[in-house]
Design a protein around this motif. Structure first.
Motif, short mmCIF file in Angstrom:
data_model
loop_
_atom_site.label_atom_id
_atom_site.label_comp_id
_atom_site.label_asym_id
_atom_site.label_seq_id
_atom_site.Cartn_x
_atom_site.Cartn_y
_atom_site.Cartn_z
N ASN A 116 -2.34 22.83 4.68
CA ASN A 116 -2.00 21.82 5.69
C ASN A 116 -3.24 21.25 6.36
OD1 ASN A 116 0.97 23.66 6.72
ND2 ASN A 116 0.77 22.11 5.15
N TYR A 151 -1.60 16.27 13.00
CA TYR A 151 -0.96 16.15 11.69
C TYR A 151 -0.05 17.35 11.43
CZ TYR A 151 -0.20 16.87 6.78
OH TYR A 151 0.43 17.14 5.60
N TRP A 208 -18.96 24.52 3.51
CA TRP A 208 -17.88 23.97 2.67
C TRP A 208 -17.88 22.44 2.76
CZ3 TRP A 208 -13.86 20.98 4.55
CH2 TRP A 208 -12.94 20.55 3.57
N PRO A 265 0.80 -1.23 0.00
CA PRO A 265 0.00 0.00 0.00
C PRO A 265 0.84 1.29 0.00
CG PRO A 265 0.16 -0.82 2.23
CD PRO A 265 0.91 -1.80 1.37
N MET A 266 2.16 1.18 0.18
CA MET A 266 2.96 2.40 0.39
C MET A 266 2.83 3.42 -0.75
SD MET A 266 4.57 1.72 3.26
CE MET A 266 6.17 2.50 3.34
N ASP A 274 0.06 6.84 -1.47
CA ASP A 274 0.24 7.86 -0.44
C ASP A 274 0.25 9.22 -1.14
OD1 ASP A 274 1.15 9.57 1.54
OD2 ASP A 274 2.61 8.14 2.35
N GLU A 275 -0.94 9.82 -1.17
CA GLU A 275 -1.07 11.08 -1.89
C GLU A 275 -0.18 12.16 -1.30
OE1 GLU A 275 -4.95 12.97 -1.84
OE2 GLU A 275 -4.38 14.35 -3.45
N LEU A 276 -0.10 12.20 0.03
CA LEU A 276 0.70 13.26 0.66
C LEU A 276 2.16 13.14 0.24
CD1 LEU A 276 0.67 15.65 2.73
CD2 LEU A 276 1.61 14.00 4.35
N TRP A 311 -12.01 10.77 4.45
CA TRP A 311 -12.33 9.95 3.27
C TRP A 311 -13.81 9.57 3.25
CZ3 TRP A 311 -7.58 6.05 3.18
CH2 TRP A 311 -6.41 6.78 2.86
N MET A 369 -6.18 20.93 4.98
CA MET A 369 -6.79 19.99 4.01
C MET A 369 -5.99 18.68 3.97
SD MET A 369 -9.48 21.34 2.94
CE MET A 369 -9.98 22.72 3.96
N GLU A 370 -4.67 18.79 4.03
CA GLU A 370 -3.84 17.58 4.08
C GLU A 370 -4.18 16.75 5.32
OE1 GLU A 370 -0.26 20.26 2.17
OE2 GLU A 370 0.09 19.29 4.09
N TRP A 403 9.79 18.35 6.58
CA TRP A 403 9.09 19.37 5.78
C TRP A 403 9.06 20.70 6.51
CZ3 TRP A 403 4.57 22.23 6.51
CH2 TRP A 403 4.20 23.01 5.39
N ARG A 407 -10.39 17.73 -5.59
CA ARG A 407 -11.72 18.03 -5.05
C ARG A 407 -12.16 19.32 -5.68
NH1 ARG A 407 -10.78 20.44 -0.65
NH2 ARG A 407 -8.60 19.89 -0.47
N GLN A 418 4.07 17.47 11.02
CA GLN A 418 4.70 17.98 9.79
C GLN A 418 5.70 19.09 10.13
OE1 GLN A 418 4.25 17.03 6.38
NE2 GLN A 418 3.45 15.25 7.48
N ARG A 420 4.09 16.29 -1.28
CA ARG A 420 5.49 16.54 -0.90
C ARG A 420 6.46 16.20 -2.03
NH1 ARG A 420 3.36 19.39 2.21
NH2 ARG A 420 2.86 18.89 4.37
N ILE A 455 -3.24 2.83 4.52
CA ILE A 455 -1.98 2.10 4.41
C ILE A 455 -1.80 1.15 5.59
CG2 ILE A 455 0.54 2.41 4.48
CD1 ILE A 455 0.11 4.96 2.78
N LEU A 497 -6.89 16.60 6.92
CA LEU A 497 -8.21 16.00 6.82
C LEU A 497 -8.23 14.83 5.84
CD1 LEU A 497 -11.20 16.14 7.66
CD2 LEU A 497 -11.57 17.80 5.83
N PHE A 498 -7.43 14.93 4.75
CA PHE A 498 -7.57 13.96 3.66
C PHE A 498 -6.35 13.06 3.42
CE2 PHE A 498 -10.65 17.34 2.26
CZ PHE A 498 -11.79 16.56 2.36
N ALA A 499 -5.21 13.31 4.08
CA ALA A 499 -4.05 12.42 3.88
C ALA A 499 -4.29 11.09 4.60
CB ALA A 499 -2.78 13.08 4.41
N ILE A 523 -1.98 7.43 8.53
CA ILE A 523 -0.66 7.18 9.13
C ILE A 523 0.05 8.48 9.50
CG2 ILE A 523 -0.24 4.93 8.03
CD1 ILE A 523 1.63 6.37 6.05
N TYR A 524 -0.41 9.61 8.96
CA TYR A 524 0.24 10.88 9.28
C TYR A 524 -0.37 11.57 10.50
CZ TYR A 524 2.73 10.34 4.92
OH TYR A 524 3.55 9.86 3.93
N PRO A 532 -8.14 12.77 -2.70
CA PRO A 532 -8.94 13.83 -2.08
C PRO A 532 -8.19 15.07 -1.60
CG PRO A 532 -8.77 11.94 -0.63
CD PRO A 532 -8.13 11.53 -1.93
N ILE A 533 -6.85 15.01 -1.43
CA ILE A 533 -6.18 16.26 -1.02
C ILE A 533 -6.23 17.25 -2.18
CG2 ILE A 533 -4.04 17.34 -0.22
CD1 ILE A 533 -3.20 14.65 0.97
#
Lengths: 589, 237
Positions: free
Chosen positions: B182, B86, A421, A50-51, A54-56, B202, B184-185, B95, A408, B90, A61, B233, B187-189, B192-193, A404-405
């Motif tokens: 950040n 989160y 929102w 699954p790694m 990872d969208e982030l 999600w 939004m990240e 980062w 959207r 970060q 990044r 993940i 909320l949606f990442a 694991i973060y 989704p990050i």
């Protein structure tokens, strides 16, 4: 201090698509070839599930892209401004590591239109010389579409492109692109399965009298074995394509195709973590003797002597190395002399969103190149007389993912936060159709690349400086074709239509637009006006060849990788069949 | 929700000045006024241990995040979803310290088209910006950001987001854009973060997560809802 290595026949700088193709073609010819790559090697484990989902890590990044803390460029809109560093990635995302940007591309693989190859002649003939704006450096390409056709074919079969031909040997094919140049045969794989968005776009554009066809994709629509015996898997429509590596080996990429094929030849060796800082020239400046590089693992410096130097470091990297090494004369926009850094082009890209209350798109089911496109407004496929600009765009609906990050959208007027929102995001995420306009961009006198006088990279070398802005021609193109796309979206009958927002000057390096940077080392007929000849050989240092979109005299309304691949095979063929027999300039002036 | 501020709880717990939160000791909590303890988010608060934010910054960032993502019928608040954790992680990590950014000078002001030109890594920008926003709140409203009335907070948020708020030395919009991204990240990442707790981000939109073999689904579910329990993940590791 510097270790001098044993001389080789060929040193290649950069191991993406162009470096990989050259490594394969030239090591097949029996030459000793070393491929240097500034970034890391790729392992199979790197892109496993699954790694990899990872969208982030990958899409926010930017793990697989160029690390700008080490090397970046400076940017300004106009020569009168002070250029400042691109401190973070934004507008474009160059690759780094074995496979280059070919690892994390979407796989959209077009051929340029025959018009693109003879653009100046075509415009003068159809619209007259006075149609060309004063500062536009419009040029014919120094090779025709017909000459490149066998090499487009070779790239498409190596990369297993999924698509539908529109013109086979002059016969128009139902369901393909009727505007395309004639091709020898059908694509190696059939098109991908359409999404709902693809079907809606197809239906509406047909009704409007346009000619939709599936976007040609390096995402495999079925398992495929290429002519080198390399096996590619079937695309799973996972929606993690651009910015990511493919765990299913279902996206053609250099690190799983041409590079392993080249590595079968014992006369090819691949060296990752090798950062080339300079092409070394003989004292007369007319011959390259090899390259210098630094190991980014140990800091050691090496000199790699070679008879032939091939730059494959992405268009921007190629131009930077030429400027740092003194290959050719740097371009000066004031006197309009010099060639290196000239003709930098980008693309004029916009997006249109449409929101449908009664539709479910499942945007997370997608593939990098999944979608449908029309070419009715690309190249010179329509009469430019009434619109008053040069160039065009592909207009398409893409279903490439719903991560989704980043992926959207909410209708205009929605607040940016709070319960309203949240409600809108929850409702519209699955009910949005997005269309894109990928507009061409013509070379313009004051859009160029040179070395920055102030800022330096981790190796103490000057950063490259980009001077770039959108022109009147770009604004007219974007206003017209964004309206065309908006009208298509309206004709689909959405509940809400997103805003019509054409690109306008000034260009900003902040929001992502396109990683289709072209020009800077353009190919042409005239050594006074171009850096390279028709075989992508430096006019000034004939044992240096420069691959990639840096050779494009203008940027078209297509994704450039198909043309980049074709040009690389074309240049490799010229090296094998012409240059090796008689090393030296392939064209005499 | 309680109008008790997190800062008060920590003060009651006797840990002012300590950068990470320490679980509120029952004896101390009992000593506090009863109504506050009963409806105070003590249990949740004690579960949130920060690595980067100090006590005042925690109060700010929780209020900031919960203004963007309030608790309502659609989801718990951003803080409850782990969004502040989160962001904290970060900023404490590579980062936040400016990895993969070009931070060498000189740093003259640029045009907006030239993008980020501050000499600050993200963690330094947050620290300076929070101090500047708090100074503004104290000067104009006589209280810290987390203690403002919702309407006052909304006014500050709007002024930050359109850049009309003049902060000392820090461009408000640059900070807001980074912090908004950040949030939004967070909320949606992937969970694991530290954010997107229970995959509520999600679930909000119907994103199925990391299981994504859709070669058949793209035809079977064309135009139809695809409803599955989202997986992250960690679920497949």
């Amino acid at each position: 201090m510097t270790t001098k290595l044993k001389e080789v026949d060929v040193v290649i700088v950069g191991m993406g698509w162009t470096g990989g193709i050259m490594a394969k073609e030239l090591s097949d010819a029996g030459l000793t070839v070393v491929g240097l790559e500034r970034g890391a090697p790729r392992s199979d484990a790197g892109f496993s599930v699954p790694m990899i989902r990872d969208e982030l890590r990958y899409a926010v990044r930017n793990e697989l892209f160029m690390d700008v803390s080490r090397d970046t460029l400076t940017f300004r809109n106009r020569p009168a401004e002070r250029a400042l560093p691109m401190r973070k990635l934004g507008s474009f995302l160059p690759g780094e590591g074995v496979g280059g940007a070919g690892v994390h591309w979407n796989g959209q693989t077009y051929r340029l239109s025959p018009h693109d190859h003879a653009l100046r002649s075509r415009v003068e003939e159809r619209y007259g010389k006075s149609f060309i704006p004063q500062d536009m450096q419009l040029a014919d390409w120094p090779m025709s579409y017909a000459e490149l056709e066998p090499f487009y074919d070779k790239f498409e079969y190596m990369a297993g492109i999924s698509g539908k031909a529109g013109n086979i040997a002059g016969r128009i094919q139902e369901g393909g692109n009727p505007f395309e140049g004639p091709r020898a045969r059908e694509y190696p794989n059939p098109p991908l399965k359409p999404s709902l968005a693809s079907e809606m776009f197809t239906e509406t554009t047909k009704k409007l009298g346009y000619h939709p066809f599936p976007r040609p994709a390096a995402n495999m629509s079925r398992p495929y074995t290429n002519p080198d015996g390399i096996k590619l898997g079937e695309c799973q429509y996972c929606g993690f394509c651009e910015n990511f590596g493919c765990e299913a080996n279902a996206k053609a990429s250099p690190h799983i195709t041409v590079i392993p094929a080249a590595l079968r030849n014992r006369n090819f060796s691949l060296k990752p973590h090798a950062w080339v800082t300079r092409v070394n020239l003989a004292p007369d400046g007319k011959r390259a003797t090899g390259v210098s590089y630094t190991s980014v693992l140990t800091g050691e410096e090496f000199e790699q002597p070679a008879n032939l130097v091939i730059l494959c470091a992405y268009g921007l990297g190629n131009v930077h190395l030429m400027l740092l090494s003194g290959i050719g004369k740097p371009y000066d926009p004031v006197s309009d002399t010099g060639t290196v850094g000239k003709g930098y082009c980008y693309q004029v890209a916009t997006v249109v969103q449409a929101f449908f209350d009664d539709r479910i798109f499942n945007p997370f089911m997608g593939a990098g190149s999944l979608g449908v496109v029309i070419d009715d407004f690309n190249g010179d496929n329509f009469d430019h007389g009434p619109v008053g600009y040069i160039g065009g765009a592909s207009i398409y609906s893409a279903s490439l993912g719903g991560r989704p990050i980043n992926q959207r959208a909410v209708p205009p007027g929605t607040p940016r936060w709070g319960t309203e929102w949240k409600k809108a995001t929850a409702h519209w995420y699955n009910r949005t159709l997005q269309m894109s306009v990928q507009g061409s961009n013509m070379a313009s006198r004051y859009n160029y690349l040179d070395l920055d006088p102030t800022y330096r990279n981790a190796f103490g070398l000057p950063l490259m400086r980009m001077t770039y802005n959108f022109t009147d021609n770009d604004e007219k193109l974007s206003a017209h074709l964004t309206t065309v796309a908006h009208d298509i979206a309206r004709a689909m009958g959405p509940t809400h239509l997103g805003p019509r927002t054409p690109r306008r000057a000034p260009y900003s390096i902040v929001p992502y637009q396109s990683t289709h940077n072209t020009g800077g080392a353009i190919a042409g007929h005239d050594p006074g006006k171009s850096a390279l000849n028709r075989y992508l050989q430096s006019w000034d240092v004939p044992n240096v060849f420069v691959m990639g979109a840096s050779a494009f005299p203008h940027n078209s309304g297509y994704n450039p990788t198909g043309a980049v691949g074709a040009l690389t095979y074309w240049a490799a063929d010229a090296i094998r069949t012409k240059y090796l027999k008689d090393p030296g300039p392939l064209l005499h002036t | 929700m309680a109008d008790i501020a997190r800062r008060d709880l920590l003060t009651m717990a006797g840990v002012v000045g300590v950068g990470v939160a320490i679980p509120v000791a029952p004896a101390t909590a009992e000593a506090a006024p009863k109504d506050k303890v009963q409806d105070g988010p003590a249990a949740n608060a004690s579960a949130r241990c920060y690595q980067f934010f100090d006590l005042n910054e925690v109060a700010f960032i929780e209020a900031f995040v919960d203004h963007l993502i309030p608790a309502d019928e659609l989801s718990p608040s951003g803080t409850e979803l782990g969004v502040t954790i989160y962001i904290d992680r970060q900023l404490a990590g590579a980062w936040g310290r400016g990895a993969r950014m070009y931070l060498l000078g000189p740093w003259p002001a640029g045009t907006s088209q030239q993008g980020y030109q501050l000499p600050l890594a993200p963690a330094d920008l947050y620290r300076s910006a929070i101090r500047a926003v708090e100074a503004h709140c104290e000067a104009v409203h006589g209280g810290s950001f987390d203690r403002l009335q919702p309407a006052q907070r909304q006014q500050i948020m709007l002024a930050l987001s359109d850049g009309s708020l003049r902060l000392q030395q820090i461009p408000a919009q640059v900070f807001f854009d980074m912090a908004y991204a950040n949030v939004m990240e967070g909320l949606f990442a992937d969970p694991i973060y530290g954010g997107n707790k229970d995959k509520r981000g999600w679930r909000l939109v119907g994103f199925p997560g990391v299981m994504a073999a859709h070669a058949e689904n793209i035809e079977r579910f064309r135009g139809e809802p695809y409803l599955v329990e989202p997986l992250g993940i960690a679920d497949l590791s």
